[in-house]
Structures are given as structure tokens and as C-alpha cells.
Design a protein around this motif. Structure first.
Motif, PDB file in Angstrom:
ATOM      1  N   ASP A   1       0.830  -1.214   0.000  1.00 40.28           N
ATOM      2  CA  ASP A   1       0.000   0.000   0.000  1.00 40.28           C
ATOM      3  C   ASP A   1       0.864   1.263   0.000  1.00 40.28           C
TER       4      ASP A   1
ATOM      5  N   ALA B   1      -0.072   3.015   3.745  1.00 41.65           N
ATOM      6  CA  ALA B   1       0.098   2.196   4.953  1.00 41.65           C
ATOM      7  C   ALA B   1       1.453   1.498   4.963  1.00 41.65           C
TER       8      ALA B   1
ATOM      9  N   ARG C   1      -6.311   2.786  -5.843  1.00 37.60           N
ATOM     10  CA  ARG C   1      -5.663   3.167  -4.585  1.00 37.60           C
ATOM     11  C   ARG C   1      -4.587   4.221  -4.824  1.00 37.60           C
TER      12      ARG C   1
ATOM     13  N   GLU D   1      -2.474   7.412   7.914  1.00 34.54           N
ATOM     14  CA  GLU D   1      -1.606   6.286   7.548  1.00 34.54           C
ATOM     15  C   GLU D   1      -0.132   6.669   7.663  1.00 34.54           C
TER      16      GLU D   1
ATOM     17  N   SER E   1      -2.838  -5.368   2.177  1.00 34.30           N
ATOM     18  CA  SER E   1      -3.393  -4.776   3.390  1.00 34.30           C
ATOM     19  C   SER E   1      -3.321  -5.757   4.553  1.00 34.30           C
TER      20      SER E   1
ATOM     21  N   ASN F   1      -5.704  -5.508   6.700  1.00 33.53           N
ATOM     22  CA  ASN F   1      -7.130  -5.569   7.024  1.00 33.53           C
ATOM     23  C   ASN F   1      -7.800  -6.717   6.273  1.00 33.53           C
TER      24      ASN F   1
END
Length: 617
Positions: free
Chosen positions: A442, A445, A561, A582, A613, A615
Motif C-alpha cells: 500500500d 500504509a 488506490r 496512515e 493490506s 485488514n
């Protein structure tokens, strides 16, 4: 290289037809030239004597290896293998088109392979199971039959390679199969509906393939008996469950006229505390009992060691169980978009020398496609050649002359691994799929930011240039592989250290630098679009469409993104927002070093969801 003119008139009709098919891969002319003949013999010899071109070979498959040598000057070599197999993974979204498999068969023929295994978890048609492989691009029965016929032209046996215990998680998409599973991707052993399904698998394979051989899988089922099986039966030793299940499957194989083989790890793990590569452990009675009485060939698979002694010890362990075993090594095609050819070459050299010393004459090269199968099977041509030249001649590495006949410059193909190169160190010292995890890391992040090398941009730029330069030294038909991976390096040149640069600029309050990075996002998106076009064209050339929607979602998500990151950086730099959460968050080392950044980027982490990610994906 001078083009040879050959008279095929004295060859049997079927052999003449096969040789003519090879004109698609190797340059030669048919006409009033040297008369091509095949003589049976234990050694592999190829020579032109006056007006005759003679290939001496023990088998039809070996004849075609000799034919490749004939086109580059001839040979006189020993033969070290009775069976040389290639396993193509058609289960990780990339199902090869029929014409792609035909091309692969021609390449394998010129390398003297005797067998092609099609690894199909649920990607083959079962008339009795309409949901099996539904929307997965499965091979039809008729396609397999046509490929079987084509393979036979070259003396290649087409063999089904399926799963009858684990690795069937894609079936869980369908409600019909929910009750067929113990836990995870492991079938519910002992349940009659499971054996009805396996019977239908074998029935379908029997209809499609002429071979009497079948690979029934049964590997990596570490949690066998730990789910629904435990709920129903309580604790039963894993080895005991395995014995009963295998017995049922072997009975079904006998019913449908198959001689089965299976991966051997499930005989080792229960006896050695979950270990497979227990080379230095004593041979235990429990280990010997695990196989006793089973009429199935064991396949010892090992892709990881560079010491021949490890392979020799594991070969001895298999020999203690049965004489009916073979060896399978790895092409290292499963490291993202690019192969790890130098690693495969190093480990294969050790494995093949051990097999030769120990008299193992049945060999397989596996080309898995973990986590999306982004890498082309033709990217591992040097490893195919290495296995071939180990079996015909006993060479430790691939020979350049026969390789040039059907692929071009051998060394130039090694440029295909460069998207995973991180430093100036030789590639055989680098075991990673950084071209994939830095691609999907990312931009804000930055899970992998702690692993970014300091000179990442310069290395990626040089890698791309080297791939582009190598393209002109291979056969034009393989140029698209180089185009795809050179364009990936173009993305990595800007993308790899993007998060590091963004974090540093944010921490020092450098808004102009962040504004510049926002603009750079646009260039990264443009390069991503170029890569997507190249990769999409490669996929369409080689594979059926099913499965590419996953790549579209991944790469399309990444492009979006990057656009989100551009807006976030631009808004903060313009004072529209007070911060970027982030980037404000402290970075932790991916390798577990906390705030101390290890910079250890040389890791294998071929998992899109975990790379993109932390997540829930």
C-alpha cells in the motif's frame, strides 16, 4: 545456424507427422536433403552421415531430443532416466488454452519428455458433477482427448494429476459441497458422499485420458481429522485416518483401471512430528508402518535444498518404504509474476546429481502457480532444458546449443527473473517475490516499507533495461514475456520506495515534496495501465479468460488506490486536511524488528491479500 534440409520420406507416417509439427518450434526444411531415420539404441546419438540423418534413441520421446541435437550439430550421450515428466498447474486461475498446451507439448518433445501431467484440482469436466469447476475455465473431456492424441504423436503420455484429499477449497464456493469437507480444504474422510465424488473424478479421468497412470495428490493435509471428523468420531490418529482413506481411494483407482501415484509427505509428517524433510532423523517403525501394504507410487517432492546430501538421505528414506517412488523438483514458477530461475537452477543441479548417483530414473519437474498463476509456463524454459540435459547426457546445467534451436539464447532467458532482483548480488542468493509484494504494497500504509532497499529505484530501472535488451536475443515468439516483465519493472522503479519517500516527507513536514509525490501517483498509474495491457495480452495469449477477473480486481484496485493516495497527499499539501493518519502512524519492521528496520527484502511472500493490506480482504 545453418538451416538443415531433411527428407522425411522413410519415417513412419505418424512419426513424420510429429516431426512436421515441430516446424512451429525449430527451424528446418523438408525437401531433398538428408534422409531422416530412427534407429533403436540405448544411447542417444544424432549425426548426419552423407545423405542420411540418423537419430539413435531408446524411445520415441528420446528420438525427439536427438532430433533437437541433430539440428545443432549432433550428439553422443548416455540416457539416465526412463521417465521424464512435466507438471503444469491449471488450478490457480490460469487454465492453459488447448493451443498453449499443444505448444508446451512441442517444447517438451524437443527436450525428450515422456510425460505431461495436467494438475487440475477442479478444472476438468465431470458430467456427473455440474458444479465441479463451474466458471473456472475447466478443460472439457473432448479437449483432453484431443490433447492426449497430440501428446501421443511425440511419445508423451498425458497423465491426470488431481486431488483426492486436500487442496479442493474452490469447491466451497458451492452449497452442494459444504458437507463434503472436514476442515479448510480437506475432504471429510470416511463419508460415503466423498467417495462418490472421488469415484466421479476417476470416472471422468478414465473417459478423457488413455493413460493408466494417475496422480491422486493427497499432500499437505496436516489438519486431517481435526474438524467435522473429530466432531463425529473423536480423536483418531491422523495416520490411521489416512490409511483408511487411501485404501478406499486405491480401490476406486483399481475399479477404473488406474495405477496411482501420490505425493509422499503424508507418510512422513505423522511419523516425524509434522516434518517432511526429516533427512537426518532415524527411520522409525512408525514410519515404516505408515506405508506398509500400499500399492501406490510415492513422489518425493523437494524444491528447496542446494545440498545433494539432503536429497540422497531423503531418497534413502523413500527407498526404505518402497522401490516404487520417483522424484519431483521445482521450476520456481510460483514466485509472483517472474520466475526464480537461478534458484531453480541451483537447487535442481543438486537434486538431479543426487538422483543420478542414487539411480532414480523417474523424474518430474513441477511448475506450480500459487496465488494467481501470474507467471507464464514458458518463463521456465531454462529449467525444462536443465532437467532434459540432466537426463540426456548427465549435464549439471542446461546446454546452450540445443536450447538455441527452439528458444534462442539461454542466458538471455534468465533476465525474466529480474523483477524480483533487489540488489547487485547474484540472483541465486535472492529467494523472494519482491516484484509482487512491492507492487501491491500500500502506498500510504506501507506494510513492506521496512524492507525496501535504499537503491530500489536504480535497481528496478536497470532490471527493466536488462530485460528489454535480452528480448532481442530470444525467439520472437517469446518476446511478449519480456515486454510484460520490463513494464512491471517500470512500475517498480517508482512504486517500490514510494511509501518510504512519502513517510519521510510527512515526518519532516515537507508539503512541497508530498505535492510532488501526489503528481508522481499519476505517472505510476500510467505505468500500471501499460503493465496491465501487457499482462492482459499475455494472459489472453496463453490462458482461457476465466480467472483473469481476479487480476483485474487486484491491479484495478491498485490503480484506484494510487488515485486515492494522490488525492490524500494533494489535499494535505494544500492545507485542506490536518493530517494523513496512515503516514502519521509509526512504521514497524515487517520481519518483527519493531522500530528497528531490518531492510530484509529477500523474502518469499507470494500472497496478494496480505501484501495489499493487513485488514480483512
Amino acid at each position: 545456424m545453418k538451416t538443415i534440409v531433411l527428407d522425411l520420406g522413410e519415417l513412419p507416417a505418424d512419426l513424420r507427422a510429429a516431426v512436421r509439427e515441430l516446424r512451429a518450434e525449430a527451424a528446418f526444411c523438408e525437401g531433398e536433403g538428408a534422409v531422416l531415420t530412427w534407429e533403436k539404441g540405448e544411447r542417444l546419438r544424432a549425426r548426419i552421415e552423407g545423405n542420411r540423418a540418423v537419430v539413435t534413441a531408446p524411445t520415441r520421446a528420446a528420438f525427439f531430443k536427438g532430433f533437437a541435437y541433430l539440428l545443432c550439430g549432433g550428439c553422443d550421450l548416455p540416457v539416465y532416466a526412463d521417465r521424464l515428466s512435466f507438471m503444469a498447474d491449471l488450478s490457480r486461475n490460469a487454465v492453459l488454452k488447448e493451443e498453449t498446451v499443444r505448444k508446451l507439448l512441442r517444447v517438451l518433445a524437443l527436450n525428450g519428455f515422456t510425460e505431461l501431467q495436467l494438475y487440475t484440482e477442479d478444472t476438468y469436466e465431470i458430467a456427473e458433477e455440474p458444479y465441479f469447476g463451474h466458471l473456472r475455465g475447466r478443460l472439457t473431456e473432448e479437449e483432453i482427448k484431443r490433447l492426449d492424441e497430440y501428446a501421443a504423436l511425440f511419445g508423451i503420455e498425458l497423465v491426470p494429476c488431481i486431488q483426492t484429499l486436500a487442496h479442493l477449497n474452490t469447491l466451497l464456493h458451492w452449497q452442494k459441497y459444504q458437507d463434503y469437507f472436514d476442515n479448510g480444504d480437506i475432504l471429510f474422510a470416511g463419508e460415503e458422499r466423498v467417495y462418490e465424488l472421488i469415484g466421479n473424478m476417476l470416472k471422468a479421468a478414465r473417459r478423457a485420458y488413455r493413460s493408466g497412470r494417475i496422480n491422486i495428490g493427497m499432500d499437505e493435509a496436516a489438519l486431517l481429522g481435526a474438524g467435522r471428523y473429530f466432531d463425529k468420531h473423536g480423536y483418531v490418529p491422523r495416520a490411521q485416518i489416512m490409511q483408511k482413506h487411501l485404501g478406499r481411494v486405491l480401490s476406486l483407482c483399481e475399479k477404473y483401471g488406474f495405477r496411482p501415484m501420490m505425493w509422499s509427505d503424508m507418510f512422513f509428517r505423522p511419523a516425524y512430528n509434522g516434518q517432511y524433510y526429516a533427512a537426518d532423523e532415524e527411520i522409525t517403525p512408525e514410519f515404516l508402518r505408515s506405508y506398509a501394504g500400499q500399492n501406490v507410487e510415492l513422489v518425493y517432492w523437494d524444491y528447496y535444498h542446494d545440498d545433494p546430501a539432503v536429497y540422497e538421505k531423503m531418497i534413502a528414506k523413500h527407498a526404505a518404504l518402497t522401490e516404487n517412488f520417483s522424484f519431483a523438483g521445482g521450476a520456481w514458477k510460483w514466485s509472483g509474476f517472474a520466475p526464480l530461475l537461478s534458484l531453480a537452477r541451483r537447487n535442481s543441479a543438486a537434486a538431479l546429481s543426487a538422483c543420478r548417483r542414487c539411480g532414480v530414473r523417474s523424474l518430474m519437474l513441477t511448475a506450480w502457480g500459487d496465488n494467481g498463476a501470474e507467471c507464464s509456463p514458458f518463463a521456465v524454459l531454462p529449467v525444462i532444458a536443465q532437467y532434459s540435459d540432466a537426463c540426456y547426457g548427465g549435464f549439471g546445467e542446461a546446454c546452450a546449443a540445443p536450447f538455441a534451436v527452439w528458444a534462442g539464447d539461454l542466458n538471455s532467458f534468465f533476465a525474466l527473473e529480474l523483477p524480483n532482483r533487489l540488489t547487485e548480488e547474484p540472483m541465486w542468493r535472492q529467494t523472494n517475490c519482491s516484484g509482487k509484494y512491492f507492487l501491491y504494497n500500500d502506498p500510504l500504509a506501507g506494510v513492506f516499507d521496512s524492507n525496501v532497499p535504499e537503491n530500489a529505484r536504480a535497481v528496478a530501472r536497470r532490471n527493466g533495461e536488462a530485460i528489454a535488451a535480452a528480448r532481442g536475443k530470444v525467439k520472437k515468439e517469446y518476446g511478449y514475456l519480456f515486454d510484460t516483465l520490463a513494464s512491471l519493472c517500470g512500475v517498480l522503479e517508482l512504486k517500490t520506495d514510494f511509501g518510504v519517500r512519502a513517510k519521510e516527507a510527512y515526518d519532516r513536514g515537507d508539503k512541497p515534496a508530498l505535492a510532488a509525490l501526489a503528481e508522481e501517483c499519476g505517472e505510476i498509474v500510467r505505468r500500471l495501465q501499460n503493465f496491465y495491457r501487457r499482462f492482459s495480452a499475455q494472459w489472453s495469449r496463453e490462458n482461457v479468460p476465466f480467472g483473469f477477473e481476479v487480476q483485474t480486481a487486484r491491479l484495478g484496485g491498485l490503480m484506484q488506490r494510487m488515485k486515492d493516495a494522490a488525492r490524500t497527499l494533494r489535499d494535505y499539501a494544500a492545507g485542506k486536511t490536518d493530517g494523513i493518519p496512515e503516514l502519521a502512524h509509526p512504521r514497524l519492521d515487517f520481519m518483527g524488528g519493531g522500530s528497528r528496520m531490518s531492510r530484509q527484502a529477500d523474502i518469499l511472500y507470494n500472497n496478494y491479500a496480505f501484501s495489499a493490506s493487513v485488514n480483512v480482504m
